[in-house]
Design an enzyme around this catalytic site. Structure first.
Site, short mmCIF file in Angstrom:
data_model
loop_
_atom_site.label_atom_id
_atom_site.label_comp_id
_atom_site.label_asym_id
_atom_site.label_seq_id
_atom_site.Cartn_x
_atom_site.Cartn_y
_atom_site.Cartn_z
N SER A 1 63.72 44.87 63.15
CA SER A 1 63.06 43.83 62.35
C SER A 1 63.74 42.52 62.73
CB SER A 1 63.30 44.10 60.87
OG SER A 1 62.97 42.98 60.08
N TYR B 1 69.00 45.36 53.33
CA TYR B 1 68.02 45.60 54.40
C TYR B 1 68.50 44.94 55.69
CZ TYR B 1 63.49 45.71 56.82
OH TYR B 1 62.48 45.92 57.73
C1 8X3 Z 1 60.28 43.01 57.78
C2 8X3 Z 1 60.52 41.57 58.01
O1 8X3 Z 1 61.04 39.36 56.85
O2 8X3 Z 1 60.60 41.23 55.40
O3 8X3 Z 1 61.08 43.82 58.53
O4 8X3 Z 1 62.66 41.12 56.62
S1 8X3 Z 1 61.25 40.81 56.66
#
Ligand code: 8X3
Length: 247
Positions: free
Chosen positions: A131, A144
């Site tokens: 990502s 994340y």
């Molecule tokens: C998804 C992109 O901007 O939500 O992997 O982190 S974001």
């Protein structure tokens, strides 16, 4: 002999689109995910897809998948996702653990289990769905971003360690993708909070856009390694620089 591609997280979003696209490219696609009913529906509507119940957080489940495969030419480590948008100060440990277990350790389990078959194929391709959150950090992204940074680092390390072997290591780093489930999961089922992520954005990426990029990378000649492909919508110049129009 047809080439075989394994796609994890194939029951929705980017995984499902990638399974469909690789089947259309002529691969025998093994589509893995926990939600078997959705995989069965996918396989019923698309020739060339074999559904396999798979939990990337279970070593047993991953081992069973590996044992069932005659060959593996392409592995798409797509399973994963985001949970929560709390600050680091308020982040929930169980969310962080879950994100690490799916995005990072899930990819590691699949990679370790299928690497011998990728090598054996003589032209293996390992695709890591990271990502843009693996390249930059943003407020609320704590767990994340940390997990995706770890996955990015693991991908770079693998490419170094595998040099000289017949396996390409490709990282796909998408920005804003409006795909079924991603934002809803992040917001714990709150559909209206999830919808706000894309509000007014003219043309966020679709899962098919990302599947198209993946298909392009894996169908290059064997000597061509696309190290990292960063893909964003035109309306997103950077993580914090998103163009929105009011309705
Ligand atoms: C998804 C992109 O901007 O939500 O992997 O982190 S974001």
């Amino acid at each position: 002999m047809k080439r075989t591609a394994v796609v994890t997280g194939a029951s929705s979003g980017i995984g499902e689109a990638t399974a469909r696209r690789l089947a259309a490219e002529g691969y025998d696609v093994v589509a893995g995910a926990r939600r078997r009913d959705r995989l069965d529906a996918l396989a019923a509507g698309t020739p060339g897809i074999t559904p396999v119940t798979l939990d990337v957080t279970s070593q047993e489940s991953v081992n069973a998948l590996a044992a069932s495969l005659g060959r593996c030419d392409v592995l798409v480590n797509n399973a994963g996702g985001a949970l929560g948008l709390e600050s680091v100060a308020d982040g929930r440990l169980d969310d962080w653990q879950r994100m690490y277990d799916t995005n990072v350790l899930g990819s590691l389990r699949l990679t370790q289990a299928l690497l011998p078959k990728l090598v054996e194929s003589g032209d293996g391709v390992l695709v890591m769905l990271t990502s843009t959150a693996g390249l930059v950090s943003y407020e609320g992204g704590g767990g994340y971003c940390a997990a995706k940074h770890a996955q990015t680092s693991m991908t770079e390390t693998l490419r170094l360690e595998l040099v000289g072997q017949p396996v390409r290591v490709v990282e796909i780093a998408p920005g804003m993708v409006k795909s079924e489930g991603f934002a809803v999961t992040r917001f714990r089922g709150d559909e209206s909070a999830a919808a706000k992520v894309y509000e007014g954005v003219p043309g966020p990426l679709s899962a098919d856009d990302v599947a198209d990029a993946i298909a392009w990378c894996v169908t290059r000649p064997a000597h061509v390694n696309v190290d990292r492909l960063v893909i964003r919508p035109r309306a997103q110049a950077a993580q914090h620089r998103v163009h929105r129009v009011s309705g």
